[in-house]
Design a protein around this motif. Structure first.
Motif, PDB file in Angstrom:
ATOM      1  N   ALA A  46       0.822  -1.210   0.000  1.00  0.00           N
ATOM      2  CA  ALA A  46       0.000   0.000   0.000  1.00  0.00           C
ATOM      3  C   ALA A  46       0.858   1.263   0.000  1.00  0.00           C
ATOM      4  O   ALA A  46       0.360   2.355  -0.287  1.00  0.00           O
ATOM      5  CB  ALA A  46      -0.930   0.009   1.217  1.00  0.00           C
ATOM      6  N   VAL A  47       2.159   1.126   0.329  1.00  0.00           N
ATOM      7  CA  VAL A  47       3.064   2.278   0.385  1.00  0.00           C
ATOM      8  C   VAL A  47       4.414   1.867  -0.209  1.00  0.00           C
ATOM      9  O   VAL A  47       4.704   0.681  -0.369  1.00  0.00           O
ATOM     10  CB  VAL A  47       3.264   2.770   1.835  1.00  0.00           C
ATOM     11  CG1 VAL A  47       1.965   3.312   2.412  1.00  0.00           C
ATOM     12  CG2 VAL A  47       3.809   1.646   2.718  1.00  0.00           C
TER      13      VAL A  47
ATOM     14  N   ASP B  96       8.827   0.473   8.804  1.00  0.00           N
ATOM     15  CA  ASP B  96       7.838   1.461   9.266  1.00  0.00           C
ATOM     16  C   ASP B  96       8.410   2.418  10.312  1.00  0.00           C
ATOM     17  O   ASP B  96       7.641   3.053  11.050  1.00  0.00           O
ATOM     18  CB  ASP B  96       6.614   0.744   9.832  1.00  0.00           C
ATOM     19  CG  ASP B  96       6.949  -0.114  11.051  1.00  0.00           C
ATOM     20  OD1 ASP B  96       8.156  -0.262  11.366  1.00  0.00           O
ATOM     21  OD2 ASP B  96       6.016  -0.650  11.678  1.00  0.00           O
TER      22      ASP B  96
ATOM     23  N   ARG C 171      -3.450   4.083  12.256  1.00  0.00           N
ATOM     24  CA  ARG C 171      -4.017   3.145  11.289  1.00  0.00           C
ATOM     25  C   ARG C 171      -3.100   2.960  10.088  1.00  0.00           C
ATOM     26  O   ARG C 171      -3.038   1.873   9.508  1.00  0.00           O
ATOM     27  CB  ARG C 171      -5.390   3.646  10.832  1.00  0.00           C
ATOM     28  CG  ARG C 171      -6.461   3.547  11.907  1.00  0.00           C
ATOM     29  CD  ARG C 171      -7.798   4.020  11.387  1.00  0.00           C
ATOM     30  NE  ARG C 171      -8.841   3.909  12.399  1.00  0.00           N
ATOM     31  CZ  ARG C 171     -10.106   4.277  12.227  1.00  0.00           C
ATOM     32  NH1 ARG C 171     -10.478   4.787  11.062  1.00  0.00           N
ATOM     33  NH2 ARG C 171     -10.980   4.131  13.196  1.00  0.00           N
ATOM     34  N   ARG C 172      -2.391   4.020   9.711  1.00  0.00           N
ATOM     35  CA  ARG C 172      -1.493   3.903   8.569  1.00  0.00           C
ATOM     36  C   ARG C 172      -0.320   2.967   8.844  1.00  0.00           C
ATOM     37  O   ARG C 172       0.340   2.504   7.914  1.00  0.00           O
ATOM     38  CB  ARG C 172      -0.989   5.286   8.159  1.00  0.00           C
ATOM     39  CG  ARG C 172      -1.993   6.059   7.296  1.00  0.00           C
ATOM     40  CD  ARG C 172      -1.328   7.241   6.634  1.00  0.00           C
ATOM     41  NE  ARG C 172      -0.930   8.254   7.596  1.00  0.00           N
ATOM     42  CZ  ARG C 172      -1.702   9.264   7.996  1.00  0.00           C
ATOM     43  NH1 ARG C 172      -2.950   9.365   7.531  1.00  0.00           N
ATOM     44  NH2 ARG C 172      -1.258  10.155   8.859  1.00  0.00           N
TER      45      ARG C 172
ATOM     46  N   ASP D  32      -0.618   0.010   9.687  1.00  0.00           N
ATOM     47  CA  ASP D  32      -0.987  -1.296   9.146  1.00  0.00           C
ATOM     48  C   ASP D  32      -0.671  -1.400   7.659  1.00  0.00           C
ATOM     49  O   ASP D  32      -0.596  -2.516   7.118  1.00  0.00           O
ATOM     50  CB  ASP D  32      -2.472  -1.554   9.376  1.00  0.00           C
ATOM     51  CG  ASP D  32      -2.829  -3.029   9.209  1.00  0.00           C
ATOM     52  OD1 ASP D  32      -2.257  -3.862   9.940  1.00  0.00           O
ATOM     53  OD2 ASP D  32      -3.648  -3.343   8.319  1.00  0.00           O
ATOM     54  N   ASP D  33      -0.498  -0.250   6.983  1.00  0.00           N
ATOM     55  CA  ASP D  33      -0.127  -0.283   5.567  1.00  0.00           C
ATOM     56  C   ASP D  33       1.263  -0.877   5.361  1.00  0.00           C
ATOM     57  O   ASP D  33       1.607  -1.255   4.236  1.00  0.00           O
ATOM     58  CB  ASP D  33      -0.179   1.127   4.970  1.00  0.00           C
ATOM     59  CG  ASP D  33      -1.599   1.661   4.864  1.00  0.00           C
ATOM     60  OD1 ASP D  33      -2.538   0.843   4.921  1.00  0.00           O
ATOM     61  OD2 ASP D  33      -1.769   2.885   4.738  1.00  0.00           O
ATOM     62  N   TYR D  34       2.044  -0.927   6.412  1.00  0.00           N
ATOM     63  CA  TYR D  34       3.411  -1.446   6.307  1.00  0.00           C
ATOM     64  C   TYR D  34       3.463  -2.959   6.538  1.00  0.00           C
ATOM     65  O   TYR D  34       4.535  -3.541   6.637  1.00  0.00           O
ATOM     66  CB  TYR D  34       4.328  -0.717   7.286  1.00  0.00           C
ATOM     67  CG  TYR D  34       4.548   0.718   6.871  1.00  0.00           C
ATOM     68  CD1 TYR D  34       5.669   1.088   6.149  1.00  0.00           C
ATOM     69  CD2 TYR D  34       3.621   1.701   7.183  1.00  0.00           C
ATOM     70  CE1 TYR D  34       5.868   2.402   5.745  1.00  0.00           C
ATOM     71  CE2 TYR D  34       3.806   3.023   6.784  1.00  0.00           C
ATOM     72  CZ  TYR D  34       4.929   3.355   6.064  1.00  0.00           C
ATOM     73  OH  TYR D  34       5.109   4.672   5.661  1.00  0.00           O
TER      74      TYR D  34
ATOM     75  N   THR E 149       3.779   0.755  -4.875  1.00  0.00           N
ATOM     76  CA  THR E 149       2.384   0.316  -4.989  1.00  0.00           C
ATOM     77  C   THR E 149       2.046  -0.439  -6.281  1.00  0.00           C
ATOM     78  O   THR E 149       1.185  -1.322  -6.246  1.00  0.00           O
ATOM     79  CB  THR E 149       1.446   1.524  -4.842  1.00  0.00           C
ATOM     80  OG1 THR E 149       1.873   2.575  -5.720  1.00  0.00           O
ATOM     81  CG2 THR E 149       1.485   2.050  -3.410  1.00  0.00           C
TER      82      THR E 149
END
Length: 330
Positions: A59-60, A86, A143-144, A146-148, A171
């Motif tokens: 996602a990142v 992260d 919450r961001r 969790d993108d990692y 991405t």
């Protein structure tokens, strides 16, 4: 005198040879009309894929610090597949949480001042709004995190892994393929000129380089309603039987069967000229129009006008006419 007689004899011999050539029937080669299978089909190419599968990407943009699964391993929905670096994101979370705590402290002080009539009600409203905004920002930063973590979108088997620890991924990348080994299907492309003849349920004959000489089967399962204007083709899903030997990722050539006749009348392509054939009857030929069906490199299907066992002329001369006498070429 002798010279004149010799010249006359030569002229007579030449004239006789020309006359013999003129009246001698043309030599032709013939072939017998046979019966066999004739197949009218639409050609397509495609690749084998699972019915249920998904590409999984990050996602990142970040560096991969850990890969937690291997190919062939079964995973559950939401299970971590890989972790990304992260550290910077955690620093942002700490900063946002610090601002949120400070805003809460400011809100508490403002409430105390309002109860003592030292601060106005509008100051309290501003402090409450500031505390809510900073708190929401901190929650979003948490919450961001969790993108990692790259997670499985659904339960399945890791069909393929394309990532190693230390790589910097972005991405658009596909790090994992998650899906089920069965059932399988083929995603094929059919030219827009042929798609109108294709319908669901039609049988399909397949050929794959991995199985030389073996004809595999499938069925038309789905036709994409919208075609690709650039490629001028439509996507067609072909359903494979559970016992197919094809493997995920193999490429195949597909023939979507429109019509199949097992006892069709067949002749070599060289026998048909402008929708007609010359049929040999005893020593003469009959010029006969025929209706042609499937045309292949080795045989042509005759729908009407010819029966099995009849002899036809191959590569008929342009001067050959109906009722003309012929002789067989040695």
């Amino acid at each position: 005198m002798r010279r004149r007689i010799l010249l006359l004899i030569l002229c007579l011999l030449a004239a006789g040879g020309s006359w013999l050539w003129w009246i001698m029937p043309p030599a032709v080669a013939i072939a017998m009309a046979t019966t066999g299978p004739a197949l009218r089909a639409v050609y397509a190419t495609g690749s084998v894929e699972p019915v249920h599968w998904a590409r999984v990407g990050p996602a990142v943009r970040a560096r991969v610090t850990d890969v937690m699964v291997q190919e062939g391993q079964r995973v559950a929905e939401g299970e971590p597949l890989a972790r990304l670096d992260d550290r910077e994101a955690r620093h942002r979370v700490e900063e946002a949480e610090a601002r949120a705590r400070f805003a809460e402290d400011e809100l508490a002080r403002t409430r105390t001042l309002v109860t003592r009539d030292i601060a106005s009600r509008s100051a309290l409203d501003r402090a409450e709004a500031e505390a809510r905004a900073v708190g929401a920002s901190a929650e979003a930063a948490r919450r961001r995190l969790d993108d990692y973590i790259v997670r499985a979108p659904s339960a399945g088997v890791v069909l393929r892994r394309d990532v190693e620890v230390g790589e910097v991924v972005d991405t658009p990348a596909s790090l994992f393929w998650i899906g089920e080994l069965r059932p399988l299907r083929i995603t094929a492309e059919v030219d827009e000129e042929d798609i109108a003849q294709v319908s669901e349920g039609q049988p399909v004959l397949l050929r794959a380089d991995a199985f030389t000489g073996q004809v595999l089967t499938a069925t038309v399962g789905q036709i994409t309603p919208k075609g690709d204007a650039t490629r001028k083709a439509y996507r067609v899903r072909l359903t494979l039987p559970d016992d197919t030997p094809l493997m995920i990722g193999m490429t195949v050539e597909a023939n979507i069967v429109l019509r199949r006749t097992d006892d069709a009348v067949l002749v070599p392509p060289a026998a048909v000229r402008d929708g007609r054939v010359f049929v040999v009857r005893r020593e003469t030929v009959e010029h006969r129009p025929v209706e042609v069906g499937v045309q292949g490199p080795r045989a042509v299907e005759i729908l009407r006008g010819l029966a099995r066992g009849e002899a036809v002329v191959l590569n008929p001369p342009a001067t050959l006419a109906d009722g003309q006498t012929v002789r067989l070429r040695p």
